[in-house]
Each structure stands twice: as C-alpha cells, then as structure tokens.
Design a protein around this motif. Structure first.
Motif, mmCIF file in Angstrom:
data_model
loop_
_atom_site.group_PDB
_atom_site.id
_atom_site.type_symbol
_atom_site.label_atom_id
_atom_site.label_comp_id
_atom_site.label_asym_id
_atom_site.label_seq_id
_atom_site.Cartn_x
_atom_site.Cartn_y
_atom_site.Cartn_z
ATOM 1 N N SER A 166 -0.923 5.210 3.389
ATOM 2 C CA SER A 166 -1.388 5.527 1.960
ATOM 3 C C SER A 166 -1.295 6.755 1.507
ATOM 4 O O SER A 166 -0.991 7.436 0.597
ATOM 5 N N ALA B 57 0.167 3.155 -5.197
ATOM 6 C CA ALA B 57 -0.493 4.182 -5.064
ATOM 7 C C ALA B 57 -1.160 4.852 -6.221
ATOM 8 O O ALA B 57 -2.069 5.225 -6.154
ATOM 9 N N ALA C 207 0.779 -1.111 0.072
ATOM 10 C CA ALA C 207 -0.039 0.067 0.135
ATOM 11 C C ALA C 207 0.813 1.321 0.040
ATOM 12 O O ALA C 207 0.362 2.339 -0.472
ATOM 13 N N SER C 208 2.089 1.161 0.386
ATOM 14 C CA SER C 208 2.799 2.389 0.372
ATOM 15 C C SER C 208 3.845 2.468 -0.761
ATOM 16 O O SER C 208 4.585 3.588 -0.964
ATOM 17 N N THR D 207 -4.155 2.338 -7.309
ATOM 18 C CA THR D 207 -5.278 2.248 -6.382
ATOM 19 C C THR D 207 -5.977 3.667 -6.967
ATOM 20 O O THR D 207 -7.112 3.752 -6.960
#
Length: 142
Positions: free
Chosen positions: A34, A16, A10-11, A19
């Motif tokens: 995030s 990113a 997620a990081s 997403t």
C-alpha cells in the motif's frame, strides 16, 4: 475477499485514493504494498520521497517492504487529500462528481446563510464563463 484479491485492491491507485479519504486515526497500519501504491499514485519515487523527508533511502526501502510508521502513513494521507482532492486522473466519473459535489457542499456549509445565495450566484457565473471559454476554444459558437 481472498488475500490475493485484497492485495490487488489495496495496490490500485483508486483504492489508495479512497483509503486516504476514509482513513481514521484508528485505522490498521499501512503495509509495504500500500505504501508503494500510494507513492506511485502521488507520482513520487522512493528516492524522491526519501529526499523530500530527509531520511535515508534505505529507510524508505524498509517502509516499502514492511510498511511505514503510522506518522508517515498519515503524512501520505494528507499529501493525497491535498494534492488530489478530487481523486486520481482517470478515476470513475461518478466518484469524481461525488468528490466535487462534496467539496462544494463543504464550502457552502462554511458560509453564513445570507452569503450562500451570493456564493451560488458567483459560482454559476464562473461556470457559465468557463463553459463559454471552452466552447470558443473548441471552435464552437455559443
């Protein structure tokens, strides 16, 4: 997937970006990690983002800790799509190709059928000209 693996994924800048391009209005709330990853992907510091929005820096620090409100997450999605339509620099070449092809298909689909051939002809000419200009710029003859 473990919590730690999900946190790393997620990081990451590529995650990113992905997403932002697949988020729906019913998506889960963005967490602080995030949020920080997205600011980094967009090249913004927390201080600069606070100034850009006209909010207190402590507000952005809170978002970095607990996650932003949905409206700010949506704003970040829009900024990402607008500022990085083909993904971050250094992204997977196959992902870049898919993004460019999808955008070209989107453009083509907006045209009336009788204009599509003309659009493709103009695009082909433009690509040929850019390829020749790049070859000359690199010292190669075409």
């Amino acid at each position: 997937m473990t919590g730690a693996a999900h946190a790393v994924m997620a990081s990451s800048p590529d995650h990113a970006f992905e997403t932002a391009h697949t988020t729906s209005s019913s998506a889960s709330r963005m967490d602080g990690g995030s949020f920080k990853a997205r600011l980094k992907l967009l090249g913004r510091t927390q201080t600069a983002f606070a100034a850009e929005l006209g909010v207190a820096l402590r507000t952005v620090h809170y978002w970095a800790s607990d996650g932003p409100p949905n409206e700010i997450a949506h704003l970040l999605d829009i900024l990402t799509i607008t500022e990085m339509p083909f993904g971050p620099m250094g992204a997977d070449p196959a992902a870049f190709r898919r993004a460019v092809e999808a955008e070209l298909e989107r453009l083509l689909s907006t045209l009336l059928p009788e204009r599509r051939v003309q659009f493709l002809d103009v695009l082909s000419t433009w690509v040929d000209e850019r390829l020749r200009a790049n070859a000359v710029g690199e010292g190669r003859d075409t």
